[in-house]
Design an enzyme around this catalytic site. Sequence first.
Site, PDB file in Angstrom:
ATOM      1  N   ASP A  36       0.892  -1.091   0.068  1.00  0.00           N
ATOM      2  CA  ASP A  36       0.096   0.099   0.062  1.00  0.00           C
ATOM      3  C   ASP A  36       0.739   1.305  -0.107  1.00  0.00           C
ATOM      4  O   ASP A  36       0.398   2.343   0.704  1.00  0.00           O
ATOM      5  CB  ASP A  36      -1.009  -0.146   1.414  1.00  0.00           C
ATOM      6  CG  ASP A  36      -1.929  -1.097   1.146  1.00  0.00           C
ATOM      7  OD1 ASP A  36      -1.870  -2.146   0.224  1.00  0.00           O
ATOM      8  OD2 ASP A  36      -2.946  -1.175   1.957  1.00  0.00           O
ATOM      9  N   LYS A  51      -6.106  -5.262  -3.750  1.00  0.00           N
ATOM     10  CA  LYS A  51      -6.986  -6.065  -2.600  1.00  0.00           C
ATOM     11  C   LYS A  51      -7.670  -4.816  -2.094  1.00  0.00           C
ATOM     12  O   LYS A  51      -7.645  -3.859  -2.210  1.00  0.00           O
ATOM     13  CB  LYS A  51      -5.854  -6.255  -1.482  1.00  0.00           C
ATOM     14  CG  LYS A  51      -5.345  -4.949  -0.827  1.00  0.00           C
ATOM     15  CD  LYS A  51      -4.294  -5.507   0.294  1.00  0.00           C
ATOM     16  CE  LYS A  51      -3.562  -4.450   1.098  1.00  0.00           C
ATOM     17  NZ  LYS A  51      -4.482  -3.538   1.841  1.00  0.00           N
ATOM     18  N   CYS A 104      -2.326  -3.105   7.446  1.00  0.00           N
ATOM     19  CA  CYS A 104      -2.309  -4.030   6.398  1.00  0.00           C
ATOM     20  C   CYS A 104      -1.031  -4.616   6.190  1.00  0.00           C
ATOM     21  O   CYS A 104      -0.825  -5.651   5.725  1.00  0.00           O
ATOM     22  CB  CYS A 104      -2.613  -2.990   5.171  1.00  0.00           C
ATOM     23  SG  CYS A 104      -4.132  -2.401   4.730  1.00  0.00           S
TER      24      CYS A 104
END
Length: 199
Positions: free
Chosen positions: A28, A111, A144
């Site tokens: 991310d 995702k 995450c």
Amino acid sequence: MATVEVPEYEVVDQVELSAKETAIIVVDMQNDFVKPEGKLYVPTAQATVEPIKRLLEKARKAGARAFYTQDTHYDNDPEYEIWGEHVRYGTWGWQIIDELKPQEGDIVVVKTRYDGFYGTPLDDLLRVYGIKNTVIVGTVANICVLHTAASAALRWYKVIVPIDGISALTDFDLHATLRQVSWLYKGIVVRSVDGIVFK
Ligand code: ZN
């Protein structure tokens, strides 16, 4: 407010990994999280950009494969109620930062939740390429990054986390992440990306 002591966890200076059995997973590193104008800015993320870049360059040169997760939400995503709108599909904030732009041969996995494995082809792709070790970097450490590290460990991949490659909103969150990786998932916490040696 409670004051707690961080239990000791092992930190190593160096780890040697087989390049062809190792994947770097960059979690991310998108504008909304890394850039001050982003919608869910993590101020400490900027400091991880250079180390992650060095790690990727070294890994690609050695023949290790690079994966990226790209957090992605669409209209009315339930996560917006928790975090506000972020990384909406197709927006600037959703893009992976220019400094770490994926290169030819890298794999980007979209995702929709914290875990890079949940509902994605990541596990299948790691198996296709014979990966045993996952070096996990990116943001946010206890969200995450940790969900992805946990998910990798539950599938028996070895998890390696360099401290200068992850960022959190608080020191507590950073230490909690590293302690979980080391103590619960039996992963390797390495002081810096520079201590990762490919063979
Ligand atoms: Zn999200």
